[in-house]
Design a protein around this motif. Sequence first.
Motif, PDB file in Angstrom:
ATOM      1  N   ALA A   1      -5.184  -0.461  -9.625  1.00  0.00           N
ATOM      2  CA  ALA A   1      -4.180   0.518  -9.192  1.00  0.00           C
ATOM      3  C   ALA A   1      -2.779  -0.079  -9.275  1.00  0.00           C
ATOM      4  O   ALA A   1      -1.832   0.568  -9.747  1.00  0.00           O
ATOM      5  CB  ALA A   1      -4.477   0.977  -7.769  1.00  0.00           C
ATOM      6  N   GLU A   2      -2.643  -1.322  -8.828  1.00  0.00           N
ATOM      7  CA  GLU A   2      -1.327  -1.959  -8.842  1.00  0.00           C
ATOM      8  C   GLU A   2      -0.850  -2.218 -10.269  1.00  0.00           C
ATOM      9  O   GLU A   2       0.338  -2.042 -10.580  1.00  0.00           O
ATOM     10  CB  GLU A   2      -1.369  -3.270  -8.056  1.00  0.00           C
ATOM     11  N   GLU A   3      -1.762  -2.623 -11.136  1.00  0.00           N
ATOM     12  CA  GLU A   3      -1.405  -2.843 -12.542  1.00  0.00           C
ATOM     13  C   GLU A   3      -0.850  -1.560 -13.163  1.00  0.00           C
ATOM     14  O   GLU A   3       0.163  -1.576 -13.868  1.00  0.00           O
ATOM     15  CB  GLU A   3      -2.643  -3.304 -13.319  1.00  0.00           C
ATOM     16  N   LEU A   4      -1.504  -0.442 -12.879  1.00  0.00           N
ATOM     17  CA  LEU A   4      -1.072   0.843 -13.421  1.00  0.00           C
ATOM     18  C   LEU A   4       0.271   1.265 -12.834  1.00  0.00           C
ATOM     19  O   LEU A   4       1.163   1.733 -13.556  1.00  0.00           O
ATOM     20  CB  LEU A   4      -2.137   1.900 -13.133  1.00  0.00           C
ATOM     21  N   ALA A   5       0.432   1.094 -11.528  1.00  0.00           N
ATOM     22  CA  ALA A   5       1.685   1.483 -10.871  1.00  0.00           C
ATOM     23  C   ALA A   5       2.858   0.667 -11.401  1.00  0.00           C
ATOM     24  O   ALA A   5       3.943   1.206 -11.658  1.00  0.00           O
ATOM     25  CB  ALA A   5       1.554   1.306  -9.359  1.00  0.00           C
ATOM     26  N   ARG A   6       2.659  -0.624 -11.563  1.00  0.00           N
ATOM     27  CA  ARG A   6       3.731  -1.478 -12.087  1.00  0.00           C
ATOM     28  C   ARG A   6       4.123  -1.056 -13.503  1.00  0.00           C
ATOM     29  O   ARG A   6       5.315  -0.995 -13.844  1.00  0.00           O
ATOM     30  CB  ARG A   6       3.282  -2.939 -12.090  1.00  0.00           C
ATOM     31  N   SER A   7       3.123  -0.765 -14.334  1.00  0.00           N
ATOM     32  CA  SER A   7       3.404  -0.359 -15.718  1.00  0.00           C
ATOM     33  C   SER A   7       4.182   0.949 -15.751  1.00  0.00           C
ATOM     34  O   SER A   7       5.122   1.111 -16.535  1.00  0.00           O
ATOM     35  CB  SER A   7       2.091  -0.207 -16.497  1.00  0.00           C
ATOM     36  N   PHE A   8       3.790   1.887 -14.893  1.00  0.00           N
ATOM     37  CA  PHE A   8       4.493   3.165 -14.853  1.00  0.00           C
ATOM     38  C   PHE A   8       5.937   2.982 -14.395  1.00  0.00           C
ATOM     39  O   PHE A   8       6.857   3.585 -14.953  1.00  0.00           O
ATOM     40  CB  PHE A   8       3.763   4.134 -13.926  1.00  0.00           C
ATOM     41  N   CYS A   9       6.138   2.147 -13.386  1.00  0.00           N
ATOM     42  CA  CYS A   9       7.495   1.906 -12.883  1.00  0.00           C
ATOM     43  C   CYS A   9       8.385   1.292 -13.961  1.00  0.00           C
ATOM     44  O   CYS A   9       9.564   1.638 -14.074  1.00  0.00           O
ATOM     45  CB  CYS A   9       7.451   0.997 -11.659  1.00  0.00           C
ATOM     46  N   ARG A  10       7.826   0.378 -14.740  1.00  0.00           N
ATOM     47  CA  ARG A  10       8.615  -0.245 -15.809  1.00  0.00           C
ATOM     48  C   ARG A  10       8.955   0.758 -16.904  1.00  0.00           C
ATOM     49  O   ARG A  10      10.047   0.739 -17.469  1.00  0.00           O
ATOM     50  CB  ARG A  10       7.849  -1.429 -16.413  1.00  0.00           C
TER      51      ARG A  10
ATOM     52  N   ALA B   1      11.804  -1.428  -1.491  1.00  0.00           N
ATOM     53  CA  ALA B   1      12.296  -2.638  -2.160  1.00  0.00           C
ATOM     54  C   ALA B   1      11.281  -3.123  -3.195  1.00  0.00           C
ATOM     55  O   ALA B   1      11.649  -3.567  -4.292  1.00  0.00           O
ATOM     56  CB  ALA B   1      12.569  -3.734  -1.132  1.00  0.00           C
ATOM     57  N   ILE B   2       9.998  -3.027  -2.853  1.00  0.00           N
ATOM     58  CA  ILE B   2       8.949  -3.428  -3.798  1.00  0.00           C
ATOM     59  C   ILE B   2       8.966  -2.521  -5.025  1.00  0.00           C
ATOM     60  O   ILE B   2       8.865  -2.984  -6.167  1.00  0.00           O
ATOM     61  CB  ILE B   2       7.570  -3.382  -3.106  1.00  0.00           C
ATOM     62  N   ILE B   3       9.108  -1.222  -4.797  1.00  0.00           N
ATOM     63  CA  ILE B   3       9.140  -0.276  -5.919  1.00  0.00           C
ATOM     64  C   ILE B   3      10.328  -0.564  -6.831  1.00  0.00           C
ATOM     65  O   ILE B   3      10.201  -0.571  -8.063  1.00  0.00           O
ATOM     66  CB  ILE B   3       9.195   1.172  -5.397  1.00  0.00           C
ATOM     67  N   ARG B   4      11.489  -0.823  -6.237  1.00  0.00           N
ATOM     68  CA  ARG B   4      12.668  -1.132  -7.056  1.00  0.00           C
ATOM     69  C   ARG B   4      12.445  -2.407  -7.862  1.00  0.00           C
ATOM     70  O   ARG B   4      12.893  -2.524  -9.005  1.00  0.00           O
ATOM     71  CB  ARG B   4      13.901  -1.260  -6.162  1.00  0.00           C
ATOM     72  N   GLN B   5      11.745  -3.349  -7.261  1.00  0.00           N
ATOM     73  CA  GLN B   5      11.436  -4.587  -7.976  1.00  0.00           C
ATOM     74  C   GLN B   5      10.515  -4.300  -9.153  1.00  0.00           C
ATOM     75  O   GLN B   5      10.704  -4.830 -10.251  1.00  0.00           O
ATOM     76  CB  GLN B   5      10.783  -5.581  -7.012  1.00  0.00           C
ATOM     77  N   TRP B   6       9.505  -3.468  -8.936  1.00  0.00           N
ATOM     78  CA  TRP B   6       8.593  -3.103 -10.024  1.00  0.00           C
ATOM     79  C   TRP B   6       9.335  -2.374 -11.139  1.00  0.00           C
ATOM     80  O   TRP B   6       9.025  -2.544 -12.316  1.00  0.00           O
ATOM     81  CB  TRP B   6       7.472  -2.204  -9.503  1.00  0.00           C
TER      82      TRP B   6
ATOM     83  N   CYS C   1       0.833  -1.209   0.000  1.00  0.00           N
ATOM     84  CA  CYS C   1       0.000   0.000   0.000  1.00  0.00           C
ATOM     85  C   CYS C   1       0.864   1.254   0.000  1.00  0.00           C
ATOM     86  O   CYS C   1       0.582   2.217  -0.723  1.00  0.00           O
ATOM     87  CB  CYS C   1      -0.926   0.001   1.210  1.00  0.00           C
ATOM     88  N   GLU C   2       1.914   1.251   0.802  1.00  0.00           N
ATOM     89  CA  GLU C   2       2.798   2.414   0.848  1.00  0.00           C
ATOM     90  C   GLU C   2       3.543   2.575  -0.469  1.00  0.00           C
ATOM     91  O   GLU C   2       3.767   3.699  -0.936  1.00  0.00           O
ATOM     92  CB  GLU C   2       3.789   2.269   2.007  1.00  0.00           C
ATOM     93  N   ALA C   3       3.917   1.462  -1.089  1.00  0.00           N
ATOM     94  CA  ALA C   3       4.587   1.526  -2.391  1.00  0.00           C
ATOM     95  C   ALA C   3       3.674   2.176  -3.424  1.00  0.00           C
ATOM     96  O   ALA C   3       4.098   3.059  -4.187  1.00  0.00           O
ATOM     97  CB  ALA C   3       4.995   0.124  -2.840  1.00  0.00           C
ATOM     98  N   LEU C   4       2.420   1.763  -3.449  1.00  0.00           N
ATOM     99  CA  LEU C   4       1.468   2.347  -4.398  1.00  0.00           C
ATOM    100  C   LEU C   4       1.288   3.840  -4.143  1.00  0.00           C
ATOM    101  O   LEU C   4       1.263   4.647  -5.078  1.00  0.00           O
ATOM    102  CB  LEU C   4       0.120   1.627  -4.294  1.00  0.00           C
TER     103      LEU C   4
ATOM    104  N   LEU D   1      -1.539   9.321 -17.385  1.00  0.00           N
ATOM    105  CA  LEU D   1      -0.611   8.366 -16.781  1.00  0.00           C
ATOM    106  C   LEU D   1      -0.573   7.063 -17.572  1.00  0.00           C
ATOM    107  O   LEU D   1       0.494   6.467 -17.748  1.00  0.00           O
ATOM    108  CB  LEU D   1      -1.014   8.089 -15.332  1.00  0.00           C
ATOM    109  N   ARG D   2      -1.706   6.626 -18.062  1.00  0.00           N
ATOM    110  CA  ARG D   2      -1.740   5.390 -18.850  1.00  0.00           C
ATOM    111  C   ARG D   2      -0.940   5.560 -20.145  1.00  0.00           C
ATOM    112  O   ARG D   2      -0.261   4.631 -20.581  1.00  0.00           O
ATOM    113  CB  ARG D   2      -3.186   4.988 -19.143  1.00  0.00           C
ATOM    114  N   THR D   3      -1.001   6.740 -20.742  1.00  0.00           N
ATOM    115  CA  THR D   3      -0.206   7.000 -21.946  1.00  0.00           C
ATOM    116  C   THR D   3       1.280   6.936 -21.618  1.00  0.00           C
ATOM    117  O   THR D   3       2.069   6.320 -22.347  1.00  0.00           O
ATOM    118  CB  THR D   3      -0.558   8.382 -22.532  1.00  0.00           C
ATOM    119  N   ARG D   4       1.675   7.564 -20.511  1.00  0.00           N
ATOM    120  CA  ARG D   4       3.074   7.516 -20.087  1.00  0.00           C
ATOM    121  C   ARG D   4       3.512   6.084 -19.784  1.00  0.00           C
ATOM    122  O   ARG D   4       4.686   5.745 -19.925  1.00  0.00           O
ATOM    123  CB  ARG D   4       3.278   8.386 -18.844  1.00  0.00           C
ATOM    124  N   SER D   5       2.556   5.263 -19.364  1.00  0.00           N
ATOM    125  CA  SER D   5       2.868   3.884 -18.974  1.00  0.00           C
ATOM    126  C   SER D   5       2.750   2.905 -20.135  1.00  0.00           C
ATOM    127  O   SER D   5       2.900   1.694 -19.939  1.00  0.00           O
ATOM    128  CB  SER D   5       1.927   3.443 -17.840  1.00  0.00           C
ATOM    129  N   GLY D   6       2.445   3.421 -21.328  1.00  0.00           N
ATOM    130  CA  GLY D   6       2.328   2.549 -22.495  1.00  0.00           C
ATOM    131  C   GLY D   6       1.041   1.758 -22.539  1.00  0.00           C
ATOM    132  O   GLY D   6       0.983   0.697 -23.179  1.00  0.00           O
TER     133      GLY D   6
END
Length: 257
Positions: A155-164, A205-210, A94-97, A125-130
């Motif tokens: 929310a998690e799907e979007l956050a992961r895509s943005f991080c990548r 650590a979770i964010i770095r993994q994403w 939750c904090e990572a998101l 944001l979705r455009t930036r995340s592809g």
Amino acid sequence: MLRSELKAGIDYAFREKRVLGCPLARIKLIAHVRGNRWKAKWIDTHPGLVDYVTTAQIIAPWSEQKGFLREEKELAELREYNLEHGYDGNFPICEALQQVFESVQDELSYDHGVLRTTLAPLNRLRTRSGLSEYALRSPAFQSRDGSLRLPQDQAEELARSFCRTEPAPVLISIETTERNWSVDVARPGNEYLVPLLNQYRASWAIIRQWCGSDAAVAERDKRIELLERLVWDAIYSLQKAGSESEAARLRRAIDRR
């Protein structure tokens, strides 16, 4: 509702206890008394009754009570969906998101398994995340004010895509915070911050993994290299302008790295 939003002479939906499912009563505000107290007249459940109510008990204009109840039901269904799909309020995730969406610097906010935004910033944001433009998917819903509420998995799907796609903004944010907090913890008397720092390190650590560790490190190093070149350009410019002391200060900062 906020006290500033209330007006005497208007009908409102009243709820005696702020409990989900508690029935609504129709009241008309007569006058503001003081603080958060109002004098009100009951319209339906106890016609003619005059009593005092608080701002917290006034839920919405009566004309919007059906919409309010619909939103309340949809939000309850969204939270139930989250629970059924594994959401347990886990702090690191939750904090990572929350930190990822804060780093976006747009009109998105995440809290307790729900991402709140509107369509325009969400699609930016979705455009930036592809990702393609957003199409409303249950149990996500649109509230009366036009804002969207998305469940944990979306929310998690979007956050992961943005991080990548754009790891740099997220990594710079968390690394700056971690560096500053680490300095604070090292100061005498700040030992109480150690558990908090360790707690947040789990989310980092979770964010770095994403972000993907290799891609993230490469992106970070690229930005550091660019910044160093800019600093050296500034040093040469200062030297040419005769500002030797400022040039020396920047050179020392680079050498300490």
